[in-house]
Design a protein around this motif. Sequence first.
Motif, mmCIF file in Angstrom:
data_model
loop_
_atom_site.group_PDB
_atom_site.id
_atom_site.type_symbol
_atom_site.label_atom_id
_atom_site.label_comp_id
_atom_site.label_asym_id
_atom_site.label_seq_id
_atom_site.Cartn_x
_atom_site.Cartn_y
_atom_site.Cartn_z
ATOM 1 N N GLU A 214 0.838 -1.194 0.000
ATOM 2 C CA GLU A 214 0.000 0.000 0.000
ATOM 3 C C GLU A 214 0.874 1.246 0.000
ATOM 4 O O GLU A 214 1.880 1.299 0.711
ATOM 5 C CB GLU A 214 -0.910 0.012 1.233
ATOM 6 C CG GLU A 214 -1.861 -1.174 1.301
ATOM 7 C CD GLU A 214 -2.620 -1.227 2.616
ATOM 8 O OE1 GLU A 214 -2.343 -0.376 3.487
ATOM 9 O OE2 GLU A 214 -3.477 -2.117 2.767
ATOM 10 N N SER B 247 -6.291 7.492 4.647
ATOM 11 C CA SER B 247 -5.664 6.621 5.634
ATOM 12 C C SER B 247 -6.560 5.410 5.826
ATOM 13 O O SER B 247 -7.763 5.561 6.066
ATOM 14 C CB SER B 247 -5.486 7.354 6.966
ATOM 15 O OG SER B 247 -5.028 6.461 7.985
ATOM 16 N N THR B 248 -6.003 4.208 5.716
ATOM 17 C CA THR B 248 -6.791 2.998 5.889
ATOM 18 C C THR B 248 -7.136 2.806 7.368
ATOM 19 O O THR B 248 -6.559 3.441 8.257
ATOM 20 C CB THR B 248 -6.033 1.767 5.383
ATOM 21 O OG1 THR B 248 -4.755 1.690 6.036
ATOM 22 C CG2 THR B 248 -5.813 1.857 3.876
ATOM 23 N N ASP C 109 -6.617 0.453 9.573
ATOM 24 C CA ASP C 109 -5.564 0.023 10.488
ATOM 25 C C ASP C 109 -4.451 1.064 10.622
ATOM 26 O O ASP C 109 -3.573 0.931 11.479
ATOM 27 C CB ASP C 109 -4.985 -1.326 10.063
ATOM 28 C CG ASP C 109 -4.383 -1.293 8.666
ATOM 29 O OD1 ASP C 109 -4.449 -0.241 8.006
ATOM 30 O OD2 ASP C 109 -3.856 -2.334 8.226
ATOM 31 N N ASN C 110 -4.498 2.111 9.790
ATOM 32 C CA ASN C 110 -3.493 3.170 9.846
ATOM 33 C C ASN C 110 -3.946 4.338 10.722
ATOM 34 O O ASN C 110 -3.172 5.249 10.992
ATOM 35 C CB ASN C 110 -3.183 3.670 8.434
ATOM 36 C CG ASN C 110 -1.936 4.530 8.374
ATOM 37 O OD1 ASN C 110 -0.866 4.118 8.822
ATOM 38 N ND2 ASN C 110 -2.064 5.729 7.834
ATOM 39 N N LYS D 154 0.344 10.592 7.503
ATOM 40 C CA LYS D 154 -0.782 9.743 7.890
ATOM 41 C C LYS D 154 -1.535 9.181 6.686
ATOM 42 O O LYS D 154 -2.507 8.448 6.844
ATOM 43 C CB LYS D 154 -1.752 10.542 8.764
ATOM 44 C CG LYS D 154 -1.254 10.780 10.174
ATOM 45 C CD LYS D 154 -1.158 9.485 10.959
ATOM 46 C CE LYS D 154 -2.540 8.915 11.242
ATOM 47 N NZ LYS D 154 -2.477 7.669 12.041
ATOM 48 N N ASN E 137 -1.720 6.731 3.491
ATOM 49 C CA ASN E 137 -1.039 5.516 3.038
ATOM 50 C C ASN E 137 -1.747 4.809 1.885
ATOM 51 O O ASN E 137 -1.384 3.698 1.524
ATOM 52 C CB ASN E 137 -0.877 4.527 4.203
ATOM 53 C CG ASN E 137 -2.205 3.940 4.668
ATOM 54 O OD1 ASN E 137 -3.235 4.611 4.667
ATOM 55 N ND2 ASN E 137 -2.184 2.670 5.057
ATOM 56 N N TYR E 138 -2.761 5.465 1.282
ATOM 57 C CA TYR E 138 -3.508 4.779 0.224
ATOM 58 C C TYR E 138 -4.089 5.822 -0.712
ATOM 59 O O TYR E 138 -4.365 6.965 -0.305
ATOM 60 C CB TYR E 138 -4.635 3.938 0.834
ATOM 61 C CG TYR E 138 -5.037 2.738 -0.001
ATOM 62 C CD1 TYR E 138 -4.368 1.526 0.121
ATOM 63 C CD2 TYR E 138 -6.097 2.816 -0.906
ATOM 64 C CE1 TYR E 138 -4.732 0.418 -0.636
ATOM 65 C CE2 TYR E 138 -6.467 1.716 -1.661
ATOM 66 C CZ TYR E 138 -5.783 0.528 -1.525
ATOM 67 O OH TYR E 138 -6.146 -0.566 -2.281
ATOM 68 N N LYS F 227 -11.014 -1.822 4.131
ATOM 69 C CA LYS F 227 -9.986 -1.078 4.862
ATOM 70 C C LYS F 227 -10.018 0.414 4.538
ATOM 71 O O LYS F 227 -9.504 1.239 5.302
ATOM 72 C CB LYS F 227 -8.602 -1.646 4.543
ATOM 73 C CG LYS F 227 -8.209 -1.506 3.079
ATOM 74 C CD LYS F 227 -6.944 -2.255 2.777
ATOM 75 C CE LYS F 227 -6.628 -2.219 1.272
ATOM 76 N NZ LYS F 227 -5.484 -3.090 0.949
#
Length: 365
Positions: free
Chosen positions: A42, A85-86, A88-89, A101, A103-104, A133
């Motif tokens: 990712e 931000s997913t 889990d992030n 922050k 990530n996707y 996610k």
Amino acid sequence: IRKGRLVKDQVKSINAKATLPFEKMLLAYDEIRSTMKWNGYESIFPTDGLRKALNEKIGNSADINLSLVLLLKETGLNADPVVLSTRDNGLLSLFQPVISKLNYVIAHITIDSSEYLLDATDPNRPYTMLPFKCLNGKGMLVSESNAHWVNLLKKEKDPHVYYAEMSISPDGEIAGKLTVSESGYGAVGKRTDYTKSGSESFSKKNKDKWKNWEITNIQYENLTDPSQPFKIIQEMKSSEIAQVNGNLIILNILMNEGQTDNPFKPEKRDYPVDFGCPQKDNFVFIYEIPQGYSVESLPESVNLSLPDQAGFFRFQTTVNGNKITVNSILSISKIQFVPTEYQALRELIALVVEKHAQQLVLKKD
């Protein structure tokens, strides 16, 4: 995403097949989704530019989804990337967002007054769904002229339907057909598992889940079409679900397949409950009772709703001749429950567990 020459062949093919913007969007989505493979990483940045990813047909999430944005733009559509931000992030701060922050990245398209969010990393997911996610509040749309927040949840849902037609024998054996229909993220997971495992291994794993049952036949429907529910249809029988006690036959009202545990165990909670998307579990079980038996005891029907149409639980049992129908629906339409709403949600799920644990009792006349 300005290098249109990288996708000129795909653009030519799409424009030859479609003229309407929506049709072009679907063709572009299917092109990237079916030809490029996600490598499991990712990022909001391409691995090494888009040329290598498009040539080798593999890349991280940014390689794939920025290639999708590029293709959409080159076909004349209004497309831009959305960074996020997913789950889990962690949740993004809308007041002090920082790039570390993020990530996707996904694709955003506007057609007339309709907005679409697309992610092409999974061939088993329809265009109407982002990866679960990604359902994490808001993402930031980045265009040449501005940047602004967009809601990440659109039409995503996670419904599950269990439909059974079973006959009960005087010796307590239960036999019949069960159809499990998955239309949301459950369907994505099942198709992915089926693709990776193969038919034989997938069937074995499915049979292993049904302890105390003999699966005599199993069939699947809509294995490859992500726009349709994934269905598992199995013929099954068991002598271990019902108990015979003298002139009584006793069994769990949903054959032990209902909700057995309440995940909300603490009495109080100081942070929100986040379901990600609307949830719905529907059980429709029809029992044919043996000749010479009648219903001695049947769970009572209930109907409980949460405030502000946040969700409901309906449980109904009816008898018509020698047929008993059990219908259980748990629907959660609200995505986030704040701590002050937690107790009502906890009590609703506790009632589901209680009703699903109750017994059906038949008595020999």
